[in-house]
Design a protein around this motif. Structure first.
Motif, mmCIF file in Angstrom:
data_model
loop_
_atom_site.group_PDB
_atom_site.id
_atom_site.type_symbol
_atom_site.label_atom_id
_atom_site.label_comp_id
_atom_site.label_asym_id
_atom_site.label_seq_id
_atom_site.Cartn_x
_atom_site.Cartn_y
_atom_site.Cartn_z
ATOM 1 N N LEU A 7 45.224 -35.793 -95.971
ATOM 2 C CA LEU A 7 45.725 -34.621 -95.254
ATOM 3 C C LEU A 7 47.240 -34.508 -95.406
ATOM 4 O O LEU A 7 47.779 -33.418 -95.620
ATOM 5 N N ASN A 8 47.922 -35.633 -95.332
ATOM 6 C CA ASN A 8 49.372 -35.662 -95.506
ATOM 7 C C ASN A 8 49.762 -35.120 -96.881
ATOM 8 O O ASN A 8 50.673 -34.293 -97.011
ATOM 9 N N ASP A 9 49.044 -35.565 -97.911
ATOM 10 C CA ASP A 9 49.303 -35.086 -99.276
ATOM 11 C C ASP A 9 49.016 -33.596 -99.407
ATOM 12 O O ASP A 9 49.769 -32.856 -100.055
ATOM 13 N N GLN A 10 47.915 -33.156 -98.815
ATOM 14 C CA GLN A 10 47.534 -31.748 -98.915
ATOM 15 C C GLN A 10 48.593 -30.847 -98.283
ATOM 16 O O GLN A 10 48.955 -29.806 -98.842
ATOM 17 N N ALA A 14 50.969 -28.221 -100.225
ATOM 18 C CA ALA A 14 50.956 -26.811 -99.818
ATOM 19 C C ALA A 14 52.373 -26.311 -99.574
ATOM 20 O O ALA A 14 52.737 -25.201 -99.990
ATOM 21 N N ILE A 15 53.184 -27.131 -98.916
ATOM 22 C CA ILE A 15 54.579 -26.741 -98.668
ATOM 23 C C ILE A 15 55.357 -26.697 -99.971
ATOM 24 O O ILE A 15 56.187 -25.805 -100.182
ATOM 25 N N ASN A 16 55.067 -27.644 -100.870
ATOM 26 C CA ASN A 16 55.751 -27.634 -102.162
ATOM 27 C C ASN A 16 55.362 -26.404 -102.972
ATOM 28 O O ASN A 16 56.205 -25.803 -103.668
ATOM 29 N N GLY A 17 54.095 -25.981 -102.869
ATOM 30 C CA GLY A 17 53.663 -24.755 -103.531
ATOM 31 C C GLY A 17 54.354 -23.543 -102.945
ATOM 32 O O GLY A 17 54.745 -22.619 -103.674
ATOM 33 N N PHE A 18 54.516 -23.544 -101.627
ATOM 34 C CA PHE A 18 55.251 -22.460 -100.963
ATOM 35 C C PHE A 18 56.691 -22.425 -101.463
ATOM 36 O O PHE A 18 57.256 -21.336 -101.696
ATOM 37 N N HIS A 150 60.668 -35.704 -98.240
ATOM 38 C CA HIS A 150 59.776 -36.455 -97.354
ATOM 39 C C HIS A 150 58.383 -35.854 -97.341
ATOM 40 O O HIS A 150 58.188 -34.675 -97.670
ATOM 41 N N TYR A 151 57.433 -36.678 -96.910
ATOM 42 C CA TYR A 151 56.088 -36.214 -96.593
ATOM 43 C C TYR A 151 56.073 -35.688 -95.149
ATOM 44 O O TYR A 151 56.941 -36.043 -94.349
ATOM 45 N N PRO A 152 55.064 -34.891 -94.810
ATOM 46 C CA PRO A 152 54.975 -34.414 -93.427
ATOM 47 C C PRO A 152 54.938 -35.528 -92.387
ATOM 48 O O PRO A 152 55.567 -35.409 -91.331
ATOM 49 N N TRP A 153 54.209 -36.621 -92.665
ATOM 50 C CA TRP A 153 54.145 -37.666 -91.648
ATOM 51 C C TRP A 153 55.457 -38.427 -91.515
ATOM 52 O O TRP A 153 55.738 -39.036 -90.485
ATOM 53 N N ASP A 154 56.308 -38.370 -92.530
ATOM 54 C CA ASP A 154 57.632 -38.986 -92.424
ATOM 55 C C ASP A 154 58.467 -38.285 -91.361
ATOM 56 O O ASP A 154 59.129 -38.930 -90.532
ATOM 57 N N VAL A 155 58.471 -36.951 -91.410
ATOM 58 C CA VAL A 155 59.300 -36.195 -90.468
ATOM 59 C C VAL A 155 58.670 -36.184 -89.072
ATOM 60 O O VAL A 155 59.381 -36.219 -88.063
ATOM 61 N N LEU A 156 57.333 -36.134 -89.007
ATOM 62 C CA LEU A 156 56.677 -36.167 -87.705
ATOM 63 C C LEU A 156 56.956 -37.495 -87.004
ATOM 64 O O LEU A 156 57.284 -37.521 -85.804
ATOM 65 N N ALA A 157 56.851 -38.595 -87.741
ATOM 66 C CA ALA A 157 57.140 -39.909 -87.163
ATOM 67 C C ALA A 157 58.591 -39.994 -86.718
ATOM 68 O O ALA A 157 58.898 -40.560 -85.659
ATOM 69 N N GLY A 158 59.496 -39.428 -87.511
ATOM 70 C CA GLY A 158 60.908 -39.447 -87.147
ATOM 71 C C GLY A 158 61.178 -38.668 -85.871
ATOM 72 O O GLY A 158 61.913 -39.129 -84.990
ATOM 73 N N LEU A 159 60.595 -37.475 -85.760
ATOM 74 C CA LEU A 159 60.768 -36.670 -84.552
ATOM 75 C C LEU A 159 60.264 -37.414 -83.318
ATOM 76 O O LEU A 159 60.929 -37.439 -82.271
#
Length: 206
Positions: A7-10, A14-18, A150-159
């Motif tokens: 899910l993290n990769d997906q 998706a954000i990279n495609g955006f 970063h990956y999404p879980w990197d920033v979520l964990a940081g927040l």
């Protein structure tokens, strides 16, 4: 964990495609991802000025907020070495990379940790400044993923890490910090700048 990783990769892809389809966003989000820390510093200064003559508890919180940011970042550094997660551009070939490449570890994100601690610290002082910082923190988290730093879980964990350190530290230390602020306010030099004008206990949060 495998499902979470997928899910993290997906989400990342998706954000990279955006990002590929929004070249007009590249420059502003690159700039914010790199220099947006200045905004958080400015918000911390504004908070201190806002409460410098207000209730001692809020002045103590304004002093704690930047200290919480530094503490959260200090905790984050060994965590990065513990997890030793590579940056997205080191493991995903062919993605759009707008970030400056670095050998630093990816998880958790330093920028997101700083943003999360600042947002929570400011929420302890002023709802208006706090929610402004929450929006700024969310944008910082998105920008760091958008530029492929970063990956999404990197920033979520940081927040989450930053917010927990700021809030948890305040719960543990608010009494001695408030007492220290009251003592400092009694000193002639400090008193000239930070003397309270509000009644004790008066709520000054916006």
């Amino acid at each position: 964990m495998n499902a979470l990783s997928q899910l993290n990769d997906q989400i990342f892809l998706a954000i990279n495609g955006f990002a590929r389809h929004t070249p007009w966003l590249h420059a502003p989000l690159q700039a914010y991802a790199k220099y947006g820390v200045a905004l958080f510093g400015l918000l911390l200064i504004i908070a201190l000025l806002k409460v410098r003559r207000g209730p001692t508890r809020l002045l103590a919180a304004a002093g704690w907020a930047p200290a919480a940011v530094l503490l959260a970042l200090a905790i984050n550094q060994p965590l990065g070495h513990l997890f030793a997660e590579q940056r997205p551009y080191a493991t995903h070939h062919g993605i759009l990379v707008l970030a400056q490449r670095t050998s630093d570890f990816s998880f958790p994100s330093d920028h997101a940790t700083m943003a999360g601690a600042t947002a929570m610290g400011l929420l302890l002082i002023s709802r208006r400044l706090g929610w402004t910082a929450v929006v700024a923190a969310a944008l910082m988290a998105f920008a760091r993923v958008y530029i492929a730093a970063h990956y999404p879980w990197d920033v979520l964990a940081g927040l989450v890490l930053g917010a927990v350190v700021a809030f948890g530290g305040w719960l543990l230390l608010h009494a001695p910090l408030t007492a220290l602020s009251a003592w400092l306010r009694s000193k002639p030099g400090v008193n000239a700048v930070f003397a309270p004008t509000a009644e004790p206990g008066e709520a000054a949060a916006a």
